[in-house]
Motif scaffolding. Structure first.
Motif, short mmCIF file in Angstrom:
data_model
loop_
_atom_site.label_atom_id
_atom_site.label_comp_id
_atom_site.label_asym_id
_atom_site.label_seq_id
_atom_site.Cartn_x
_atom_site.Cartn_y
_atom_site.Cartn_z
N ALA A 1 -42.78 -14.63 -9.21
CA ALA A 1 -43.02 -13.53 -8.28
C ALA A 1 -44.27 -13.77 -7.46
O ALA A 1 -44.27 -13.66 -6.23
N ALA A 2 -45.37 -14.14 -8.15
CA ALA A 2 -46.65 -14.33 -7.46
C ALA A 2 -46.56 -15.50 -6.48
O ALA A 2 -46.97 -15.38 -5.31
N GLY B 1 -43.90 -16.83 -5.20
CA GLY B 1 -42.96 -16.48 -4.12
C GLY B 1 -43.65 -15.69 -3.02
O GLY B 1 -43.43 -15.91 -1.83
N LYS B 2 -44.52 -14.79 -3.43
CA LYS B 2 -45.22 -13.97 -2.43
C LYS B 2 -46.13 -14.85 -1.57
O LYS B 2 -46.17 -14.74 -0.34
N LEU B 3 -46.88 -15.76 -2.26
CA LEU B 3 -47.77 -16.67 -1.53
C LEU B 3 -47.01 -17.49 -0.50
O LEU B 3 -47.42 -17.65 0.65
N ASN C 1 -44.20 -16.85 0.84
CA ASN C 1 -43.71 -16.01 1.94
C ASN C 1 -44.81 -15.72 2.97
O ASN C 1 -44.58 -15.73 4.17
N ASP C 2 -46.06 -15.49 2.45
CA ASP C 2 -47.18 -15.27 3.36
C ASP C 2 -47.36 -16.46 4.30
O ASP C 2 -47.63 -16.31 5.49
#
Ligand code: DAH
Length: 336
Positions: free
Chosen positions: A53-54, A56-58, A60-61
């Motif tokens: 999750a973490a 993936g967020k990075l 995506n940013d």
């Protein structure tokens, strides 16, 4: 993994974009299907579940960052291309001067005259500058030995002395347009006819071999002298102001009977003087006969005025030649 993502982020931020080419290189490098951002997402498979999750967020940013940088640079380049104002343009830099045209003083005066007569219900007609003797003289009731028919006064282009269409002249006044109008159409006629006229005169500050006139003609059943004077007074008031001082004097023209002239009072440093502004009169029945208008059934009035004089008075121009020299330093003074 986190390091890798951060390095990619830095790379994206530092990529040198200066033109369309480097912008396209950026797109291929990071945003295309085989670009580095897509490659990065392929690494997701090796990320431990609890970190997915973490990370993936990075990732995506970074993707958003790349897309935003691309959009921003693209817009910047487009703006530079269309030379629109942007924050980087200095709008206080002086521009190259552009020179606007101006109306000629004769045009300004003529437009005013036209506006007045359009308001009074006249329409506008015109005729040729190269006329024949019939229209310029004969049909207007000039006798064969009239001094205007002398070469001293008139520019003859072809001369057989027949007083007919065989003799060609540069028109000496706009009155021949009256003849053309009446031959062309039946009354009622209510027209003004502006145009350039020519006379064989020595060139001085006061006279020139060409100038401009506005002719007027109103033909209908029972047109009266009273209506003529009413119309001329109305014109004088609209042209020179409602307090204009005017007078009407008897005169003579071959094509009108009776004939008059109108003067207006012009104030100047020396007190002032009467100035003739136009000739006018009731259309002579001989003129109606020459064009086939029934002089028992119809009457009419006509007038003719000089435009140059009006423009000169209005602007204090003391030499008529200035109106025709087309010196830009003179013309530029007449901005509306
Ligand atoms: N055609 C005359 C001229 O050039 C001016 C003029 C006088 C015109 C009387 C007219 C008129 O129509 O009725 O001096």
């Amino acid at each position: 993994m986190i390091d890798k993502i951060n390095r990619l982020k830095e790379e994206i931020e530092d990529f040198d974009i200066t033109d369309a080419q480097s912008l396209e290189a950026f797109r291929l490098e990071y945003l295309s299907r085989n670009g580095k951002v897509q490659d990065m997402f392929k690494l997701m498979g090796s990320v431990p579940k609890d970190q997915k999750a973490a990370v993936g967020k990075l990732m995506n940013d970074v993707k958003v960052l790349a897309q935003e940088r691309f959009n921003r640079e693209k817009e910047k380049l487009e703006r530079a291309q269309t030379k629109q104002f942007g924050p980087k343009d200095d709008i206080t830099i002086p521009v190259e001067p552009t020179y606007t045209g101006s109306y000629h003083p004769l045009t300004i005066a003529l437009n005013e005259i036209k506006q007045i007569f359009l308001r009074l219900g006249f329409n506008i007609a015109d005729g040729p500058e190269l006329e024949d003797d019939f229209h310029n003289f004969t049909a207007l009731n000039f006798p064969p030995d009239h001094p205007a028919r002398d070469m001293q006064d008139t520019f003859f282009i072809r001369r057989n002395d027949t007083g007919s269409k065989d003799d060609l002249v540069l028109r000496t006044h706009t009155s021949p347009v009256q003849i053309r109008l009446m031959k062309e159409k039946n009354p009622p006629i209510r027209s003004i006819m502006p145009g350039r006229v020519f006379r064989n005169e020595a060139v001085t500050a006061k006279s020139y071999f060409q100038f401009n006139q506005v002719e007027g003609l109103y033909v209908d059943r029972s047109v009266t002298m009273g209506e003529l004077i009413e119309t001329l007074v109305m014109f004088a008031r609209l042209m020179y102001g409602s307090d204009v001082k005017y007078r009407v004097r008897p005169s003579f023209f071959p094509f009108t009977e009776p004939s008059i002239e109108m003067d207006i009072w012009w104030n100047n440093e020396n007190g002032g003087q009467w100035l003739e502004i136009l000739g006018a009169g009731m259309v002579d029945p001989n003129v109606f006969d020459a064009v086939g208008v029934d002089s028992e059934a119809y009457t009419g009035f006509a007038f003719g005025m000089g435009v140059d004089r009006i423009a000169m008075l209005r602007y204090g121009i003391d030499d008529i030649r200035l109106l025709y020299d087309n010196d830009i330093r003179f013309l530029n003074q007449f901005k509306l």
